[in-house]
Enzyme design. Structure first.
Site, PDB file in Angstrom:
ATOM      1  CG  ASP A  21      -2.056   0.961   1.111  1.00 15.84           C
ATOM      2  OD1 ASP A  21      -2.406   1.345  -0.026  1.00 15.84           O
ATOM      3  OD2 ASP A  21      -2.610   1.360   2.159  1.00 15.84           O
ATOM      4  N   GLY A  22       0.313   2.331  -0.574  1.00 18.60           N
ATOM      5  CA  GLY A  22       0.990   3.630  -0.521  1.00 18.60           C
ATOM      6  C   GLY A  22       1.521   4.128  -1.857  1.00 18.60           C
ATOM      7  CG  HIS A  38      -0.294   2.064  -9.269  1.00 17.15           C
ATOM      8  ND1 HIS A  38      -0.484   1.729  -7.946  1.00 17.15           N
ATOM      9  CD2 HIS A  38      -1.389   2.799  -9.627  1.00 17.15           C
ATOM     10  CE1 HIS A  38      -1.633   2.239  -7.516  1.00 17.15           C
ATOM     11  NE2 HIS A  38      -2.205   2.903  -8.517  1.00 17.15           N
ATOM     12  CG  LEU A 132       9.275 -17.032  -3.947  1.00 21.52           C
ATOM     13  CD1 LEU A 132       9.216 -17.083  -2.430  1.00 21.52           C
ATOM     14  CD2 LEU A 132       9.640 -15.615  -4.419  1.00 21.52           C
TER      15      LEU A 132
HETATM   16  C1  IPE Z   1      -5.344  -2.667  -0.231  1.00 26.51           C
HETATM   17  O1  IPE Z   1      -5.058  -1.323  -0.337  1.00 26.51           O
HETATM   18  C2  IPE Z   1      -5.324  -3.312  -1.591  1.00 26.51           C
HETATM   19  C3  IPE Z   1      -4.019  -3.435  -2.219  1.00 26.51           C
HETATM   20  C4  IPE Z   1      -2.868  -3.094  -1.695  1.00 26.51           C
HETATM   21  C5  IPE Z   1      -4.012  -4.038  -3.526  1.00 26.51           C
HETATM   22  P1  IPE Z   1      -6.225  -0.220  -0.421  1.00 26.51           P
HETATM   23  O2  IPE Z   1      -5.539   1.073  -0.566  1.00 26.51           O
HETATM   24  O3  IPE Z   1      -7.192  -0.607  -1.468  1.00 26.51           O
HETATM   25  O4  IPE Z   1      -6.926  -0.367   0.990  1.00 26.51           O
HETATM   26  P2  IPE Z   1      -7.774   0.683   1.829  1.00 26.51           P
HETATM   27  O5  IPE Z   1      -8.784   1.276   0.878  1.00 26.51           O
HETATM   28  O6  IPE Z   1      -6.845   1.721   2.350  1.00 26.51           O
HETATM   29  O7  IPE Z   1      -8.387  -0.114   2.930  1.00 26.51           O
HETATM   30  C1  IPE Z   2      -1.597   0.236  -3.307  1.00 23.58           C
HETATM   31  O1  IPE Z   2      -1.383   1.593  -3.323  1.00 23.58           O
HETATM   32  C2  IPE Z   2      -1.852  -0.356  -4.663  1.00 23.58           C
HETATM   33  C3  IPE Z   2      -3.265  -0.653  -4.902  1.00 23.58           C
HETATM   34  C4  IPE Z   2      -4.212  -0.582  -4.043  1.00 23.58           C
HETATM   35  C5  IPE Z   2      -3.622  -1.072  -6.227  1.00 23.58           C
HETATM   36  P1  IPE Z   2      -2.568   2.637  -3.328  1.00 23.58           P
HETATM   37  O2  IPE Z   2      -2.929   2.935  -4.742  1.00 23.58           O
HETATM   38  O3  IPE Z   2      -3.699   2.177  -2.485  1.00 23.58           O
HETATM   39  O4  IPE Z   2      -1.858   3.880  -2.687  1.00 23.58           O
HETATM   40  P2  IPE Z   2      -2.470   4.890  -1.629  1.00 23.58           P
HETATM   41  O5  IPE Z   2      -2.919   4.099  -0.457  1.00 23.58           O
HETATM   42  O6  IPE Z   2      -3.605   5.584  -2.307  1.00 23.58           O
HETATM   43  O7  IPE Z   2      -1.341   5.785  -1.309  1.00 23.58           O
HETATM   44 MG    MG Z   3      -4.093   2.422  -0.494  1.00 24.77          MG
END
Ligand code: IPE
Ligand code: IPE
Ligand code: MG
Length: 248
Positions: A21-22, A38, A132
């Site tokens: 995430d992030g 991404h 892996l």
């Molecule tokens: C979880 O992240 C899904 C992935 C990393 C693919 P999200 O960004 O979608 O989750 P929430 O919305 O913060 O719970």
């Molecule tokens: C995780 O990063 C990847 C996916 C959920 C596809 P995010 O796209 O959720 O990034 P933030 O949380 O908005 O920073």
């Molecule tokens: Mg996110």
């Protein structure tokens, strides 16, 4: 005498699952489109996958696209699918270079056909690799897969937890069943599961980092694995003593 902890590590290595995430915030902080985050995230995946075996990880499950991520803009969803497609085709071509078996878990019926072809290609090309096991979750929802497994259960009698796990594997295209997670890592600062591996994480050790996924590096993974081995996994029992398992 110094008392140390017995780390109950399965002989075949540990299963690490990561909520990557992030990416979006990482890009926004730099004035870039979310898709740039991404893209940077994919490079991190390659480095982590390369490092995983020497850290005693034999199964790595990465959350790439949740069933709730369909709520994002078509542009962002399209960019994500394009990156996944390129990654899978690239890994299919490089199947002989790395001993990594790649499987994709989650629903396939809503994915673009080009992405499904890339998934088929990488799964076929890497099927005989025995190092892996890399599992990428795409259009994945833990609740949805449990619901589908529960529907099957209605007509079955005396279902064991092992059979339910196997069935979860069937509904998410995971031919080996859906193994329990030993260590769950989430980057990006949130401390939640967001519908990821809810059944398999029943006894997972949780490791949360504030760092955004594109900034996650091999040293962070090493720290998480070391921290995991320092924990007392009691599974409802009482602490046991002695013996450690070193990271190679
Ligand atoms: C979880 O992240 C899904 C992935 C990393 C693919 P999200 O960004 O979608 O989750 P929430 O919305 O913060 O719970
Ligand atoms: C995780 O990063 C990847 C996916 C959920 C596809 P995010 O796209 O959720 O990034 P933030 O949380 O908005 O920073
Ligand atoms: Mg996110």
């Amino acid at each position: 005498m110094k008392k140390s902890t017995l780390y109950i590590v399965p002989p075949q290595g540990i299963h690490v699952a990561i909520v990557m995430d992030g990416n979006g915030r990482w890009a926004e902080m730099r004035g870039l489109p979310r898709s740039a985050g991404h893209r940077a995230g994919v490079d991190v995946v390659s480095r982590i996958v390369h490092a995983a075996p020497r850290l005693g990880i034999d199964t790595l499950t990465l959350f790439a696209f949740s069933s709730n991520n369909w709520q994002r803009s078509p542009g962002e969803v399209g960019a994500l699918f394009g990156l996944l497609e390129s990654y899978f085709f690239q890994e299919a071509r490089r199947a002989a270079e790395h001993d990594v078996r790649i499987s994709v878990i989650g629903r396939r019926d809503r994915l673009p056909s080009a992405l499904v072809s890339a998934i088929d290609a990488v799964e076929t090309a890497t099927a005989e690799n025995s190092g892996l096991h890399l599992r990428i979750a795409v259009d994945y929802s833990a609740r949805d897969s449990m619901l589908q497994a529960a529907c099957w259960m209605v007509s079955a009698t005396e279902v064991t937890q092992q059979e339910f796990s196997r069935r979860l594997g069937d509904v998410t295209h995971s031919p080996d069943g859906s193994p329990d997670v030993d260590l769950l890592i989430r980057t990006g600062g949130e401390q939640r599961l967001s519908d990821f591996m809810l059944w398999e994480c029943a006894y997972a050790e949780l490791h949360f980092l504030d760092r955004m996924w594109p900034d996650f590096d091999v040293a962070d993974l090493e720290t998480a694995v070391r921290d995991f081995h320092a924990r007392d996994r009691r599974f409802g029992s009482v602490p046991v003593t002695v013996a450690t398992v070193a990271i190679q």
